[in-house]
Design an enzyme around this catalytic site. Structure first.
Site, PDB file in Angstrom:
ATOM      1  NE  ARG A  90      -4.237   1.661   0.867  1.00 56.88           N
ATOM      2  CZ  ARG A  90      -5.053   2.230  -0.002  1.00 56.88           C
ATOM      3  NH1 ARG A  90      -4.841   2.140  -1.298  1.00 56.88           N
ATOM      4  NH2 ARG A  90      -6.128   2.882   0.427  1.00 56.88           N
ATOM      5  CB  THR A 363      -9.407  -1.220  -7.210  1.00 57.65           C
ATOM      6  OG1 THR A 363      -9.470  -0.057  -6.397  1.00 57.65           O
ATOM      7  CG2 THR A 363      -8.449  -2.205  -6.598  1.00 57.65           C
ATOM      8  CB  THR A 381      -6.180   0.446  -6.213  1.00 64.41           C
ATOM      9  OG1 THR A 381      -7.078   1.500  -6.546  1.00 64.41           O
ATOM     10  CG2 THR A 381      -5.544   0.724  -4.867  1.00 64.41           C
ATOM     11  CG  ASN A 383      -8.628   6.173  -4.432  1.00 68.82           C
ATOM     12  OD1 ASN A 383      -9.327   5.253  -4.006  1.00 68.82           O
ATOM     13  ND2 ASN A 383      -8.827   7.428  -4.083  1.00 68.82           N
ATOM     14  CD  GLU A 402      -4.973   4.396  -3.381  1.00 71.32           C
ATOM     15  OE1 GLU A 402      -5.846   4.607  -2.526  1.00 71.32           O
ATOM     16  OE2 GLU A 402      -5.078   3.544  -4.263  1.00 71.32           O
ATOM     17  CG  ASP A 405      -8.664   5.209  -0.212  1.00 73.38           C
ATOM     18  OD1 ASP A 405      -9.746   5.721  -0.556  1.00 73.38           O
ATOM     19  OD2 ASP A 405      -8.214   4.171  -0.725  1.00 73.38           O
ATOM     20  CB  SER A 435     -12.600  -1.300   0.603  1.00 76.15           C
ATOM     21  OG  SER A 435     -13.163  -0.291   1.402  1.00 76.15           O
ATOM     22  N   GLY A 455     -13.579  -1.828  -6.843  1.00 74.88           N
ATOM     23  CA  GLY A 455     -14.866  -1.207  -6.588  1.00 74.88           C
ATOM     24  C   GLY A 455     -14.959  -0.339  -5.360  1.00 74.88           C
ATOM     25  N   GLY A 456     -13.840   0.192  -4.829  1.00 77.31           N
ATOM     26  CA  GLY A 456     -13.943   1.015  -3.631  1.00 77.31           C
ATOM     27  C   GLY A 456     -14.541   0.223  -2.490  1.00 77.31           C
TER      28      GLY A 456
END
Length: 553
Positions: A90, A363, A381, A383, A402, A405, A435, A455-456
């Site tokens: 991440r 993503t 992703t 984002n 990102e 987020d 997520s 898909g968030g």
């Protein structure tokens, strides 16, 4: 039937009872044909699931720029030789980031600042993630795994109609909103059905191929990256890049029914959410058999979703910065207490759903099983669609957005409608909550199912429903990915988003209960299921998706 469900956090490389025997078939479920062909070729040439995943990751950075990336990050859940592991690559906040960086002088969130443009980007993690995965598990050469991506960037790939639709939409919306980014300069000349070359990206990939991790985080690439940031008001510098580290984390391993689920730990919210959803579903329905996509089924899962997302907002964040109560959130007594007030006859008052402990869209995903029964579930992703909209000119790749987020301000929703709290506030070097939910399920130590989706916040619904489709309703792999899904996440109040295919009488009954339903579509499930002694793969169909699955004998 529901048995004594328990959550067990385990150390990396957990050894299970048995492993799959060599000589079985392999399968890939990919978001586009280029990644499917590249990853399946790696498997055919004797590479393992991790080798195939690395090849796919770099190919998607070229052919699916909406989400595939070297300028973003992701999560990889791994089951290799009977052992579980989890790689967190991440993005992190730059050193110059701070809690109030997206607020005006009155403490209000500045619209779009965390979502578009150069300040929306976190320090990318994808290249270091793939490097670490290769160093630990790779069997093919690093250069061989990146070669397909270099060729596609240099020689070009045929633009899919959906990619061009997304490019047109993105350019139009940037213009309408007055967003000043250089996206159209780099992607505006792409045309559906025509060859699209990316020479600057090819050069960047060549440096990564030659120098490994240092080909991105140090040297010429890092220098050009930092210069672009400085010239355009960004805050990521060469030190941020050099210091970035992907992290091996303890996966969440959880006993559900008679199976073992291996899923994403924080900073993902998805693993905890999926397991809460599956467990509370069994608790609420008891001995009943709810019909698939019936009023009761949709209502009960929506009620569970309220509770899941309340917990998400309060407790979840980067475990290196906040104490995330994973075990309490998955404790069976806690989940019983959360589920006991769910009624089949009425909707819970949204404002009354609070965190339960006493005290946190674009993503892409792919799933792989190799001939030895090793599996990778990987979600990556930048984002939102095409991320920040900013391409580093001389490097040819899109920057993520990102930073959106994070919680720009406690109680204020991000672009996906997710409300965050203090646990997910911005701090330097901190990972933002996600997520993404790459998940693997085992049956007696052998891979039974590999799933995930973009898909968030809807990722979580896509993943847990793909599991229920297969395990509760005995659907085959194609039925499981293509069955109509739905999503509810506490806010907006009593709103259910759903695919077409939900019966009109069910929608009417949901309206009568007090729900507002909105038809749409979300996600792109990439699923592999073992049936008998064979693995079967499927990519979600539909005009929004361009996936491809391949089963290798």
């Amino acid at each position: 039937m529901f048995n004594n469900v328990s959550a067990v956090l385990v150390c990396s490389l957990v050894l299970f009872v048995s492993t799959a025997s060599a000589g079985q078939n392999a399968a890939v479920a990919m978001p586009d044909r280029y990644s499917a062909i590249a990853s399946s070729k790696v498997l055919k040439d004797g590479g393992n699931a991790i080798d195939a995943a690395i090849a796919a990751q770099f190919v998607l950075a070229v052919t699916l720029p909406e989400a595939g990336n070297i300028g973003g990050g992701g999560f990889m859940t791994i089951y290799k030789d009977g052992q579980a592991n989890f790689l967190d690559y991440r993005e992190v906040a730059p050193q110059k980031a701070h809690r109030d960086m997206y607020l005006d002088k009155n403490g209000h969130v500045i619209p779009n600042l965390s979502l578009y443009g150069i300040l929306s980007a976190g320090v990318p993690g994808s290249v270091d993630g793939m490097w670490k995965a290769h160093k630990k598990y790779g069997t093919k050469s690093w250069q061989a795994l990146i070669a397909p991506a270099i060729e596609l960037a240099e020689q070009g790939h045929i633009v899919h109609p959906k990619m061009w639709d997304n490019i047109e939409w993105r350019i139009k919306t940037f213009d309408e909103q007055g967003i000043k980014v250089n996206f159209s300069k780099h992607f505006g000349h792409a045309k559906a059905g025509e060859l699209f070359k990316q020479p600057a990206l090819a050069s960047t990939l060549k440096r990564i191929s030659k120098f490994g991790r240092d080909g991105f985080y140090k040297g010429e690439t890092a220098k050009l990256f930092s210069q672009f940031m400085e010239e355009n008001g960004g805050i990521i510098n060469e030190t941020d890049l050099a210091n970035y580290q992907a992290v091996w984390r303890e996966p969440i391993v959880y006993n559900w029914r008679d199976h073992t689920v291996i899923t994403a730990p924080p900073p993902s919210s998805g693993g905890i959410a999926i397991l809460q959803w599956l467990t509370m579903f069994d608790l609420v329905k008891g001995e009943q058999k709810l019909a698939h996509n019936s009023t009761d089924y949709v209502h009960v899962l929506s009620e569970i979703g309220k509770r899941v997302f309340a917990d998400r907002a309060e407790y979840l964040g980067d475990p290196d910065f906040v104490n995330v109560p994973v075990e309490p959130l998955l404790n069976i007594d806690y989940l019983k207490s959360r589920a006991k007030n769910i009624s089949f006859d009425k909707i819970s008052a949204t404002n009354h759903i609070k965190p339960g402990l006493k005290e946190s869209t674009d993503t892409t995903h792919f799933s792989i099983v190799d001939q030895w029964g090793n599996a990778v579930s990987n979600t990556t992703t930048i984002n939102y669609t095409f991320g920040s909209g900013v391409v580093i000119d001389e490097l040819g790749f899109l920057l993520n957005d990102e930073m959106d987020d994070f919680s720009a301000k406690a109680g204020v929703a991000n672009v996906f409608g997710a409300v965050g709290g203090k646990a997910n506030e911005i701090q330097p070097n901190k990972r933002m909550l996600s997520s993404m939910s790459p998940t693997i399920m085992l049956d007696n130590g052998n891979v039974k199912l590999v799933t995930g989706s973009p898909g968030g916040t809807t990722i979580i619904s896509s993943v847990y429903q793909s599991i229920l489709n297969a395990m509760e309703f005995d659907m085959d792999v194609k039925q499981s990915v293509n069955s109509a899904r739905f999503h509810h996440q506490l806010w907006p109040k009593d709103q259910i988003e759903h695919y077409s295919g939900i019966d009109a009488s069910v929608l009417k009954s949901l309206h009568d209960l007090g729900y507002n339903t909105i038809q749409g579509s979300f996600g792109d499930v990439q699923l592999i299921i073992r049936s008998g002694d064979k693995y079967h793969a499927a990519s979600e169909a539909g005009e929004l998706n361009r996936g491809m699955s391949i089963t290798l004998e």
